[in-house]
Scaffold this active site. Structure first.
Site, PDB file in Angstrom:
ATOM      1  N   GLU A   1      39.907  41.518  44.792  1.00  0.00           N
ATOM      2  CA  GLU A   1      40.525  40.628  43.797  1.00  0.00           C
ATOM      3  C   GLU A   1      40.991  41.404  42.567  1.00  0.00           C
ATOM      4  OE1 GLU A   1      40.970  37.502  44.450  1.00  0.00           O
ATOM      5  OE2 GLU A   1      39.693  37.277  46.202  1.00  0.00           O
TER       6      GLU A   1
ATOM      7  N   THR B   1      41.167  45.673  41.551  1.00  0.00           N
ATOM      8  CA  THR B   1      40.130  46.664  41.223  1.00  0.00           C
ATOM      9  C   THR B   1      39.923  46.672  39.709  1.00  0.00           C
ATOM     10  OG1 THR B   1      41.725  48.438  40.880  1.00  0.00           O
ATOM     11  CG2 THR B   1      40.905  48.144  43.130  1.00  0.00           C
TER      12      THR B   1
END
Lengths: 266, 388
Positions: free
Chosen positions: B367, B369
């Site tokens: 989702e 980094t």
């Protein structure tokens, strides 16, 4: 069929209970309250009875008697799936004993035509277990206590209840209307559902106070109650443990001596 | 005055509404009663605890912040609290819920046709249909604009070719929200299980999110009708908006992991005696615990204000990035430190910090980094120039 489930809002079982300094009761500050676990069985059984027997066209009502905060117990019952909720709410109900509360509830439901009432076997706060039987008495209804299984008669005019007794199981046939108190093992209560919880938050509860039920202050005063709470006191602190020292064989001898002569346990 | 609650040092819960507290309590109880007793074993044996799904669905957690379609219509703070409590159990359970809610039900609700909403959302709320979200590809996740998966229009249908990787719920999903490049840019498709040419395979040998299904998806001349395309999704903004939703849930989830680790840690250091005194009476341990509580408290306040902004319709996607970056980093650092403070016992599955720590190694990567989130915030500070 009209089903009533009694509910009570009680401190969570893991709550740390503190007694008010004047001994008049427990201090509710910081204590989380929940629907009494045995009342959860009652609500669950009421909802299951409705769901499993569509032919009975059942309607389920939850009821509680207590101060304003107790409405949360009813919201939980609604979020589990009851159709209606009645809150008997008056500061005058705060100090009454189980028998008086049974009279209050009996009057509140007298004209409502309930066929069966499910109650918890006991509430985990004061552990008295009196309300169910007392209400059955006030209504002049049969009562089966601590029920672990129920089979309905085909016409929903009677049922067979099972209850555990010392070393055996008792099977009781009962004609409706009747009051049953629910024991652990009767069912596993569902979790409330969020959509129902949100609906319950908006749904108005039917709230009735002492005046609406025709009770005078005198009828609800401590002197009118058959029993009254004398005083609350925390249990005495546990005395510190004693450490014994020495070789194992010697320790065992010491321990037996203490258990026999000082503690008189063996 | 009594000492503050170590898990909620500033009484952030006191800022919640009654509804929000009621929702949190409900999920707390579910996690305590149903998830915690089985989760360590599920993680150890690389098993997603599917048996939790029916209750999660009955409680109405799936699609809980959607209005209508048999969903509860909760606000975003409630949704966050649900994520927080589920992740206190395990990131894998929260991931399952995030994917179903934020990555599958959200795009169908936001970008789907009314017919698609009616067809899928009520059944997804009941977990009769499970979804997965196919965006990331084997050749890199942070740059989805260069995706290789493509869809070609043939008559009234679309033919999809390509592969997706690191897809939560992949092999248990009944539908895959699949993003593919077309001649007109990125488009989203609902690919149903059993469609010829569509297959899924689990990724094994993970050290992280072991109580969660992670899969690869393959599309080999997979033909779907145009009615399975999400008509309102045009371009990369579609899938990115889904990620914003999921990241929002993660912001809260990481708090759950951290509090679970703090709980385990506090109990241990108070009973463990070393050099004649409990560990908790030493400066080293007290400083480390204080640091954990400081960071958890920050994270709670950040999450709540983020939720309030989202509920008010004032949340910028960089707000989520800052919070996801901060809170997951917080969770990972707390979990690692808790693992260390537990000593040798901390390496076993019996104590939760190592499990949360390993999970959060995924959470800090997926989702968006940590680095990407730093750069998303950086872009807002530097005239909107993307440095990635």
């Amino acid at each position: 069929m009209k089903i009533l489930a009694l509910t009570k809002y009680v401190p969570e079982s893991t709550a740390v209970i503190k007694v008010k300094p004047d001994g008049s009761g427990i201090d509710p500050a910081g204590v989380k309250f929940v629907l009494n676990p045995f009342c959860e069985f009652a609500v669950e059984e009421a909802i299951r009875t409705k769901e499993k027997n569509p032919a009975a066209k059942a309607e389920v009502t939850a009821l509680t008697c207590g101060p304003a905060a107790c409405a949360e117990a009813l919201r939980t019952a609604l979020a589990m799936g009851t159709d209606h909720a009645i809150h008997l709410c008056d500061n005058a109900f705060a100090g009454i004993d189980e028998l008086t509360m049974a009279r209050v509830i009996a009057r509140a439901i007298a004209q409502r035509g309930f066929d069966v009432i499910f109650a918890g076997k006991v509430a985990i706060d004061y552990d008295s277990g009196q309300l169910g039987p007392a209400l059955a008495e006030c209504l002049d209804w049969p009562h089966v206590g601590a029920v672990t299984a129920i089979e309905w008669g085909a016409d929903f005019k009677s049922l067979t209840a099972r209850r555990r007794i010392e070393g055996a199981e008792e099977v009781v046939e009962v004609k409706l209307p009747a009051l049953l108190t629910c024991e652990k093992g009767l069912n596993e209560a569902r979790y409330p559902s969020l959509p129902k919880l949100m609906k319950a938050k908006k749904a108005p509860l039917e709230t009735l106070d002492a005046a609406a039920l025709g009770f005078s202050a005198a009828e609800l005063s401590p002197t009118a109650c058959a029993t009254r709470m004398g005083e609350f006191a925390p249990p005495p602190p546990r005395p510190p443990g004693r450490m014994l020292e020495g070789e194992p064989a010697e320790l065992a001898k010491q321990l037996v001596k203490i258990l026999r002569e000082e503690e008189k346990l063996i | 005055m009594e000492s503050p609650n170590p898990f909620d040092f500033y009484d952030v819960r006191g800022l919640f509404s009654d509804d929000e507290r009621a929702v949190q309590d409900m999920v707390t109880r579910f996690v305590d009663e149903q998830a915690l007793p089985i989760i360590a074993d599920a993680f150890e044996h690389d098993r997603f605890p599917k048996e939790l799904i029916p209750t999660i669905a009955e409680m109405g957690l799936l699609g809980c912040n959607i209005e209508g379609y048999d969903c509860a219509g909760l606000n975003n703070v409630c949704y966050g609290l649900i994520c927080q409590e589920l992740e206190r159990g395990d990131s894998g359970i929260r991931s399952f819920m995030s994917v179903q809610n934020s990555l599958c039900m959200f795009p169908i609700h936001r970008y789907g046709s009314e017919e698609q909403r009616q067809r899928w959302l009520p059944r997804m709320a009941k977990a009769q249909v499970i979804g997965c979200f196919g965006l990331t590809e084997p050749d890199g996740g942070s740059d989805p604009g260069t995706m290789k998966t493509h869809a070609k229009k043939q008559g009234g249908d679309w033919v999809i070719n390509g592969a997706k990787m690191w897809i939560t719920n992949g092999t248990i999903a009944d539908i895959a929200i699949t993003w593919a490049m077309t001649d007109e840019g990125v488009r989203g498709f609902i690919v149903e299980k059993g469609t010829p040419g569509y297959t899924a395979r689990d990724i094994k040998r993970k050290f992280s999110l072991r109580a969660s299904v992670t899969s690869e998806l393959f599309f080999d001349n997979c033909r779907v009708p145009d009615s399975n395309r999400l008509p309102e999704a045009h371009g990369l903004a579609g899938p990115l908006s889904c990620l914003t939703q999921a990241r929002y849930g993660i912001v809260w989830g990481a708090i759950g992991s951290a509090t679970a680790c703090l709980d385990e840690c506090l109990r241990f250091v108070k009973q463990r005696t070393l050099f004649g005194r409990p560990l908790s009476h030493t400066q080293t341990i007290q400083r480390r615990l204080a640091n954990m509580v400081r960071r958890i408290t920050n994270a709670r306040l950040l999450a709540l204000q983020l939720g309030r902004l989202k509920d008010a319709g004032r949340m910028h996607h960089s707000h989520v990035s800052l919070a996801k970056w901060n809170n997951v980093r917080m969770g990972l650092d707390v979990a690692r430190d808790a693992r260390d403070m537990l000593g040798a016992g901390g390496i076993t599955v019996e104590q939760c910090p190592i499990r949360h720590m390993l999970n959060l190694e995924s959470v800090i990567t997926y989702e968006g980094t940590e680095t990407i989130h730093e750069l998303i915030v950086g872009r807002e500070l530097c005239d909107g120039v993307a440095a990635f």
